[in-house]
Design a protein around this motif. Sequence first.
Motif, mmCIF file in Angstrom:
data_model
loop_
_atom_site.group_PDB
_atom_site.id
_atom_site.type_symbol
_atom_site.label_atom_id
_atom_site.label_comp_id
_atom_site.label_asym_id
_atom_site.label_seq_id
_atom_site.Cartn_x
_atom_site.Cartn_y
_atom_site.Cartn_z
ATOM 1 N N UNK A 148 26.321 40.551 41.000
ATOM 2 C CA UNK A 148 27.632 40.142 40.482
ATOM 3 C C UNK A 148 27.659 40.142 38.947
ATOM 4 N N UNK A 149 28.646 40.817 38.362
ATOM 5 C CA UNK A 149 28.782 40.746 36.902
ATOM 6 C C UNK A 149 29.257 39.364 36.465
ATOM 7 N N UNK A 150 28.824 38.935 35.302
ATOM 8 C CA UNK A 150 29.227 37.636 34.754
ATOM 9 C C UNK A 150 30.579 37.795 34.070
ATOM 10 N N UNK A 151 31.573 37.044 34.525
ATOM 11 C CA UNK A 151 32.916 37.198 33.977
ATOM 12 C C UNK A 151 33.534 35.883 33.499
ATOM 13 N N UNK A 152 32.862 34.760 33.725
ATOM 14 C CA UNK A 152 33.444 33.465 33.343
ATOM 15 C C UNK A 152 32.795 32.859 32.107
ATOM 16 N N UNK A 164 38.595 37.630 22.079
ATOM 17 C CA UNK A 164 38.118 38.945 21.613
ATOM 18 C C UNK A 164 36.861 39.391 22.367
ATOM 19 N N UNK A 165 36.865 39.181 23.650
ATOM 20 C CA UNK A 165 35.712 39.539 24.472
ATOM 21 C C UNK A 165 35.621 41.046 24.679
ATOM 22 N N UNK A 192 43.321 39.922 30.953
ATOM 23 C CA UNK A 192 43.926 39.848 32.291
ATOM 24 C C UNK A 192 43.015 40.481 33.336
ATOM 25 N N UNK A 193 42.320 41.545 32.958
ATOM 26 C CA UNK A 193 41.392 42.201 33.872
ATOM 27 C C UNK A 193 40.233 41.272 34.224
ATOM 28 N N UNK A 194 39.732 40.560 33.224
ATOM 29 C CA UNK A 194 38.627 39.617 33.460
ATOM 30 C C UNK A 194 39.090 38.473 34.356
ATOM 31 N N UNK A 195 40.304 37.972 34.110
ATOM 32 C CA UNK A 195 40.846 36.902 34.957
ATOM 33 C C UNK A 195 41.009 37.393 36.394
ATOM 34 N N UNK A 196 41.403 38.650 36.544
ATOM 35 C CA UNK A 196 41.539 39.225 37.880
ATOM 36 C C UNK A 196 40.173 39.319 38.564
ATOM 37 N N UNK A 220 41.779 49.951 34.550
ATOM 38 C CA UNK A 220 40.744 49.363 33.705
ATOM 39 C C UNK A 220 39.611 48.795 34.557
ATOM 40 N N UNK A 221 39.979 48.157 35.663
ATOM 41 C CA UNK A 221 38.987 47.629 36.588
ATOM 42 C C UNK A 221 38.145 48.761 37.177
ATOM 43 N N UNK A 222 38.805 49.865 37.518
ATOM 44 C CA UNK A 222 38.102 51.034 38.060
ATOM 45 C C UNK A 222 37.094 51.582 37.054
ATOM 46 N N UNK A 223 37.494 51.672 35.809
ATOM 47 C CA UNK A 223 36.625 52.211 34.760
ATOM 48 C C UNK A 223 35.368 51.354 34.598
#
Length: 257
Positions: A148-152, A164-165, A192-196, A220-223
């Motif tokens: 799992x990628x770290x997103x929080x 500015x992440x 918004x992509x990170x929140x998703x 963006x999520x796909x990329x």
Amino acid sequence: MIILNTQGIVLKAVRYKENDVILTLFTRKLGKVAALAKGAKRNKSALLSSSQLFSYSNYTLKKQGSMYNVSQSDIIKSFYDLAYDIEAFSYATYVTKLVENTTLENQTNNRLFILLAQTLYLYTQQDVDKKFITRAFELKFLDYMGLKPVVNRCSSCNSKDLNNLTFNVHEGGVLCSQCSQNAEENLKVDVTTIKLMEYILSNDILQCSKAKVSKYITYELEKILKKYLSVYIDNVNFKSLHLLQSLENIKGVDKGE
């Protein structure tokens, strides 16, 4: 002789001899196994429908030596209709190949099993964004495979100040503005992509399917996920998605886009 009853999904079906089929099954109780379905190609065989690609069934498996034989099966859901929708079929082929190529034999993963069954079901629904569902599957797949990628928080310093992440595949997730200065190959990403991504990781895919997501955020999520999968998963097969992209490009040309 060992006899076992388990739910399973057909990841691969290869004809063997004249009427037999060797199935690669992803099962609840055994994980991924190979099983011989004798006579499954005969028109009146009781194993015919449960030996088709994507079929979700209850199987009675008998182990003889190193091989399982399918002695009985009861279909739960055939997902046969996927064959009539090129988009759904391409995505279904992609996710089942992803599971087939990355899971080990006889290693159970019930969360992944349920995810795959639910995803195949969603691909049969008309009012679902199948491209977004595939992205949600990929992210949850990574989670259930321990990648799992770290997103929080910042994946480097654990800071939760994510103004500015950026996202860095090699660092395993998002980076704060300070840590991103010391990293290479950062990807600009909309917050918004990170929140998703957080939302997807916190909810089951049936709930995620109800979200209304813009084409830009899905792109963006796909990329991000394509790069992430290419780094952390060996032998990712994007062929079915390439075919789908080619068809979409042709449609775009026809519409003058």
